[in-house]
Design a protein around this motif. Structure first.
Motif, PDB file in Angstrom:
ATOM      1  N   GLY A 132       0.522   4.755   0.041  1.00  0.00           N
ATOM      2  CA  GLY A 132      -0.205   6.005   0.121  1.00  0.00           C
ATOM      3  C   GLY A 132       0.217   6.784   1.339  1.00  0.00           C
ATOM      4  N   ILE A 151       0.861  -1.181   0.000  1.00  0.00           N
ATOM      5  CA  ILE A 151       0.000   0.000   0.000  1.00  0.00           C
ATOM      6  C   ILE A 151       0.895   1.228   0.000  1.00  0.00           C
ATOM      7  CG2 ILE A 151      -1.866   1.217   1.183  1.00  0.00           C
ATOM      8  CD1 ILE A 151      -2.569  -1.426   2.563  1.00  0.00           C
ATOM      9  N   LEU A 187      -4.190   7.108   4.428  1.00  0.00           N
ATOM     10  CA  LEU A 187      -4.752   6.042   3.612  1.00  0.00           C
ATOM     11  C   LEU A 187      -4.413   4.690   4.224  1.00  0.00           C
ATOM     12  CD1 LEU A 187      -6.151   5.074   1.034  1.00  0.00           C
ATOM     13  CD2 LEU A 187      -3.901   4.963  -0.024  1.00  0.00           C
ATOM     14  N   VAL A 188      -3.147   4.525   4.573  1.00  0.00           N
ATOM     15  CA  VAL A 188      -2.710   3.256   5.147  1.00  0.00           C
ATOM     16  C   VAL A 188      -3.520   2.927   6.398  1.00  0.00           C
ATOM     17  CG1 VAL A 188      -0.790   2.101   6.290  1.00  0.00           C
ATOM     18  CG2 VAL A 188      -0.385   3.386   4.204  1.00  0.00           C
ATOM     19  N   ASN A 189      -3.702   3.934   7.247  1.00  0.00           N
ATOM     20  CA  ASN A 189      -4.466   3.713   8.478  1.00  0.00           C
ATOM     21  C   ASN A 189      -5.903   3.311   8.189  1.00  0.00           C
ATOM     22  OD1 ASN A 189      -2.353   4.263  10.159  1.00  0.00           O
ATOM     23  ND2 ASN A 189      -2.894   6.398  10.510  1.00  0.00           N
ATOM     24  N   ARG A 190      -6.520   4.042   7.269  1.00  0.00           N
ATOM     25  CA  ARG A 190      -7.923   3.762   6.979  1.00  0.00           C
ATOM     26  C   ARG A 190      -8.088   2.381   6.369  1.00  0.00           C
ATOM     27  NH1 ARG A 190     -11.706   7.423   4.197  1.00  0.00           N
ATOM     28  NH2 ARG A 190     -13.037   6.060   5.408  1.00  0.00           N
ATOM     29  N   ILE A 191      -7.209   2.029   5.450  1.00  0.00           N
ATOM     30  CA  ILE A 191      -7.291   0.725   4.792  1.00  0.00           C
ATOM     31  C   ILE A 191      -7.096  -0.401   5.805  1.00  0.00           C
ATOM     32  CG2 ILE A 191      -6.137  -0.773   3.141  1.00  0.00           C
ATOM     33  CD1 ILE A 191      -7.408   1.167   1.550  1.00  0.00           C
ATOM     34  N   THR A 192      -6.099  -0.235   6.660  1.00  0.00           N
ATOM     35  CA  THR A 192      -5.806  -1.268   7.643  1.00  0.00           C
ATOM     36  C   THR A 192      -6.961  -1.460   8.605  1.00  0.00           C
ATOM     37  OG1 THR A 192      -3.513  -0.538   7.561  1.00  0.00           O
ATOM     38  CG2 THR A 192      -4.097  -2.051   9.313  1.00  0.00           C
ATOM     39  N   SER A 193      -7.504  -0.354   9.096  1.00  0.00           N
ATOM     40  CA  SER A 193      -8.514  -0.489  10.140  1.00  0.00           C
ATOM     41  C   SER A 193      -9.827  -1.061   9.615  1.00  0.00           C
ATOM     42  CB  SER A 193      -8.771   0.851  10.829  1.00  0.00           C
ATOM     43  OG  SER A 193      -9.178   1.806   9.882  1.00  0.00           O
ATOM     44  N   ILE A 194     -10.033  -1.012   8.293  1.00  0.00           N
ATOM     45  CA  ILE A 194     -11.264  -1.596   7.777  1.00  0.00           C
ATOM     46  C   ILE A 194     -11.028  -3.060   7.403  1.00  0.00           C
ATOM     47  CG2 ILE A 194     -11.092  -1.080   5.321  1.00  0.00           C
ATOM     48  CD1 ILE A 194     -13.969   0.022   5.515  1.00  0.00           C
ATOM     49  N   GLY A 195      -9.809  -3.561   7.671  1.00  0.00           N
ATOM     50  CA  GLY A 195      -9.553  -4.990   7.543  1.00  0.00           C
ATOM     51  C   GLY A 195      -8.699  -5.403   6.351  1.00  0.00           C
ATOM     52  N   THR A 236      -5.235  -5.807   4.939  1.00  0.00           N
ATOM     53  CA  THR A 236      -3.838  -5.788   5.358  1.00  0.00           C
ATOM     54  C   THR A 236      -2.983  -6.529   4.333  1.00  0.00           C
ATOM     55  OG1 THR A 236      -4.238  -7.765   6.667  1.00  0.00           O
ATOM     56  CG2 THR A 236      -4.301  -5.665   7.814  1.00  0.00           C
ATOM     57  N   LEU A 237      -1.667  -6.379   4.477  1.00  0.00           N
ATOM     58  CA  LEU A 237      -0.757  -7.055   3.560  1.00  0.00           C
ATOM     59  C   LEU A 237      -0.988  -8.551   3.666  1.00  0.00           C
ATOM     60  CD1 LEU A 237       2.574  -5.097   4.092  1.00  0.00           C
ATOM     61  CD2 LEU A 237       0.799  -4.724   2.397  1.00  0.00           C
ATOM     62  N   ARG A 281     -12.301  -9.982   4.454  1.00  0.00           N
ATOM     63  CA  ARG A 281     -12.617 -10.255   5.860  1.00  0.00           C
ATOM     64  C   ARG A 281     -14.107 -10.092   6.136  1.00  0.00           C
ATOM     65  NH1 ARG A 281      -7.293  -8.542   7.480  1.00  0.00           N
ATOM     66  NH2 ARG A 281      -6.391 -10.315   8.576  1.00  0.00           N
TER      67      ARG A 281
END
Lengths: 75, 690
Positions: free
Chosen positions: A20, A18, A24-32, A34-35, A55
């Motif tokens: 960004g 990712i 962006l990284v935070n938002r993407i991760t927290s919605i499930g 991940t790498l 997920r």
């Protein structure tokens, strides 16, 4: 590896990276997302957000943000 | 429960227990909050923040509980104001226990918030909501296993069913005894394993010096994520230089949250191992309805169709209230005025009470009818999850204005009535977005506006009326862009301007009873706030327009209007059109009646005409207008009228929805200034053309 917004509808992909802003990284991760997580591309049509399933959650991601997520198509 | 982690809940000195309610969006948090507090809730903004604060109280077995519904967030990172407000409140707000809502039907993802909370030293109770859906999916969850791994109570419930709250209540009863902190030992181990030795070293440094409700585990992981808020907090403990060394050694950067995210999900996997038995494996295919709802060919049409249908349905639902109110408005004030004059009250007081206050009150009730209808129908669409699909389909078009896709609904509704449009903004996700949407929705001309514009256009411009209307529309587009830049600039921050990343929740059946109760309660709230504003403005307007013999020349409004006429003529408005312009801020449909009474010099109370309680003969209005106004003046008025504040009830509804008098005033001020500016331009263009 291709950007997520280039993955065709119906494909299954693995998130590889990712690139960004922190936001962006935070938002993407927290919605499930991940790498290494498996993502099912439900629908990808031009000018609309990309619809993915990850997920147990259906998520819509704006095309511009989806471009910053690199994936590998596995199925 | 791990006895090593039991902590004595520091109950506040007062008799209240304070509960913080956290949860991800769509987890059913608000349903629980409404179920617990009913009418005993209050919405405002966190002081100095553009985030809504919802707090309420409930009683169980003679003990009072205060509960604060914190904004729904996916995590507790320092991304947004919502997350920071949540963190700050939990840690600084004298909170006795944090209830964390988890969606049992999307367990793995839903637990992320809990993982981000782990390490905060405020006791937790985990609530597993949507158990009914989870069991439909074939999930079997072992609460005891989960509870023992977490070290805190894990309570299954169905937020829409109050009977299921009993277990929660019992736990709250024994709060002092049972309050426990979340067990984050395993998470700590995972961090160490994945981040390495530098994690351990940093943690020890933090542990030595930092004292507070954030554990060293939490602080260190946040530092690794490059959390700016945490760095700010640490400046009280460490010098700038020392902090710099710590963060450099730790290697805080943008990829930090990728790694910690990984760790958190691994911790979640550990939690769920042996605690959950899944049977179905969902690939996430779109349902047939969703395929249409999100299709590029039919999605928008479907959305339009549903919104229009929804509007019609809301009107039907609102009808009883509106009819009752208009019947009352046409008969009660007259009856009351007779009664009051008979008992000898002076004419002016009678007029104040009956014409002004009573009428305004009934107008507020009629408005509430709209709010009721719209809230019920569109609240329903939001509850079942359809509005998220609307957001998806209109994201592209609406984001050009800085708005979310759902905002298309208030815009559409406003073509019928702006009050409805404002009520419709309740489905908008964040307060900032809601206020921005409302500021732009005011531009939409409602049905009444159309009628007046149409008439004036044909009377003054005949076959060229079409051009005038085109000019109005083009100007409206320009106006919207300016509004978007102006209000968007001051309301939205960088974080809000990022592209859409949104969950499309699965459709689920709403609890109709809860929805209805909630809407009725909100309607009461709206009436209360709106009523104050409406009556205030109505009384002021009444006072200005009052004349003892119904001759307009004796009113203050006339005197002021004629005195400042030289100034208002700059805008192309003589005192009659300027007065009509002012009254159009109160009510749009009365413009023609106001013209009739002003140009025909009829003996009518201007206030009653505006409020619609007095009928005015509009015959011969056409000729009266043509002889009274020039074409440039008519053009100026049309622009002033079109771009003016929609109507008093819209303003009141805006105040109600935003619960911010200052923002409502800002928007109103902006519209009035723009309206006068545009009418000036229109007037001078008119002078050139005609």
């Amino acid at each position: 590896m291709i950007p997520l917004n280039s993955a065709a509808s119906g494909k299954i992909c693995i998130i590889k990276s990712i690139n960004g802003s922190e936001r962006l990284v935070n938002r993407i991760t927290s919605i499930g997302i991940t790498l290494g997580s498996h993502v099912n591309v439900i629908r990808n049509q031009p000018k609309y957000p990309v619809l993915i399933y990850c997920r147990d959650t259906m998520i819509a991601i704006n095309q511009k943000e989806a471009e910053k997520i690199s994936v590998e198509v596995v199925a | 429960m791990s006895t090593a982690q039991v902590v004595n809940a520091q109950t506040t000195i007062g008799s209240e227990n304070v509960i913080a309610l956290l949860g991800q969006p769509n987890s059913g948090k608000s349903t629980l909050f409404n179920g617990l507090t009913g009418a005993r809730q209050h919405v405002g903004n966190w002081p100095g923040k553009t985030v809504e604060k919802k707090e309420g109280t409930f009683t169980y077995k003679d003990r009072k509980y205060k509960i604060v519904d914190l904004p729904g967030t996916y995590s507790l990172l320092a991304n947004s104001e919502e997350e920071i407000v949540t963190r700050d409140y939990v840690v600084k707000g004298n909170v006795d226990v944090a209830l964390i809502m988890v969606d049992a039907s999307q367990l793995e993802r839903s637990l992320f918030l809990l993982a981000d909370y782990a390490g905060i030293k405020v006791p937790v109770i985990v609530l597993l909501n949507m158990m009914d859906i989870a069991s439909q999916q074939g999930k079997i969850i072992d609460f005891d296993v989960l509870s023992s791994k977490l070290g805190v109570p894990v309570i299954p419930l169905t937020a829409s069913d109050k009977k299921s709250y009993i277990s929660l209540f019992e736990n709250l009863e024994n709060l002092k005894k049972n309050a426990a902190l979340l067990d984050s030992k395993k998470l700590d181990e995972i961090y160490l394993q994945k981040i390495g030795q530098k994690y351990k070293e940093t943690k020890e440094q933090i542990e030595q010096s930092f004292n507070g409700k954030y554990s060293a585990t939490w602080i260190t992981s946040k530092l690794f994520e490059n959390d700016q808020e945490v760095k700010r907090i640490l400046k009280n403990t460490f010098s700038e230089e020392k902090l710099g060394n710590i963060t450099r050694r730790l290697g805080s950067d943008v990829t930090g949250s990728l790694l910690t995210g990984d760790c958190k999900f691994e911790w979640i996997r550990y939690l769920l191992e042996g605690a959950v038995k899944k049977s179905k494996n969902d690939k996430g295919t779109l349902s047939r309805f969703d395929r249409i709802a999100t299709s590029k060919r039919w999605g928008k049409f479907l959305a339009f169709g549903i919104i229009i249908l929804g509007l019609i349905l809301s009107m039907i639902l609102a009808m009883p209230i509106m009819m009752l109110s208009s019947m009352a408005m046409s008969s009660l004030p007259v009856a009351l005025s007779h009664l009051l004059s008979n008992i000898g009250l002076p004419k002016i007081i009678v007029s104040l009470l009956c014409d002004s206050v009573l009428t305004a009150a009934f107008a507020a009730v009629a408005m509430a009818g709209y709010v009721f209808g719209i809230s019920l129908v569109f609240g329903f669409l939001e509850e079942i999850g359809y509005m998220a699909r609307v957001s998806y389909v209109f994201d592209n078009s609406m984001s050009k204005f800085g708005l979310q896709g759902k905002a298309v609904m208030p815009f559409l509704i406003s073509f019928g009535c702006n009050i409805g449009g404002i009520s419709g903004t309740k489905v908008i996700d964040s307060w900032k977005q809601k206020v921005l949407t409302m500021s732009m929705v005011w531009i939409v001309p409602c049905a009444a506006t159309w009628g007046v514009i149409g008439l004036l256009g044909s009377v003054f411009f005949g076959k060229y009326a079409g051009f005038v209307i085109l000019a109005l529309f083009l100007t409206a587009f320009l106006h919207i862009f300016i509004t978007a830049k102006l209000f968007g600039g001051s309301l939205l921050k960088e974080e809000d301007k990022a592209g859409l990343i949104m969950e499309l929740p699965p459709y689920h059946k709403p609890n109709y009873k809860n929805l209805f109760k909630f809407v009725v309660m909100r309607m009461g709230d709206v009436i209360k706030k709106a009523l104050k504003l409406i009556v205030l403005v109505a009384v002021i307007f009444w006072a200005l327009s009052y004349s003892s013999d119904n001759n307009i020349d004796n009113s203050i409004l006339y005197r002021i209007g004629t005195t400042i006429e030289p100034v208002t003529m700059w805008f192309g408005l003589r005192w009659q059109t300027f007065t009509a312009f002012i009254t159009s801020a109160i009510g749009k449909e009365a413009a023609l009646g106001v013209f009739a009474s002003l140009f025909n010099n009829e003996s009518v109370n201007l206030f009653n005409v505006t409020m619609g309680t007095s009928a005015v003969s509009e015959s011969g209005l056409g000729t009266a207008l043509i002889s009274g106004l020039t074409k440039p003046e008519a053009l100026a008025f049309m622009f002033a009228y079109f771009f003016n504040v929609p109507c008093l009830m819209t303003v009141a509804a805006t105040y109600s929805e935003s619960h911010s008098l200052s923002w409502t005033a800002k928007i109103a001020g902006y519209y009035i200034v723009m309206a006068l500016l545009l009418s000036t331009i229109a007037y001078h263009v008119g002078l050139l053309i005609f």
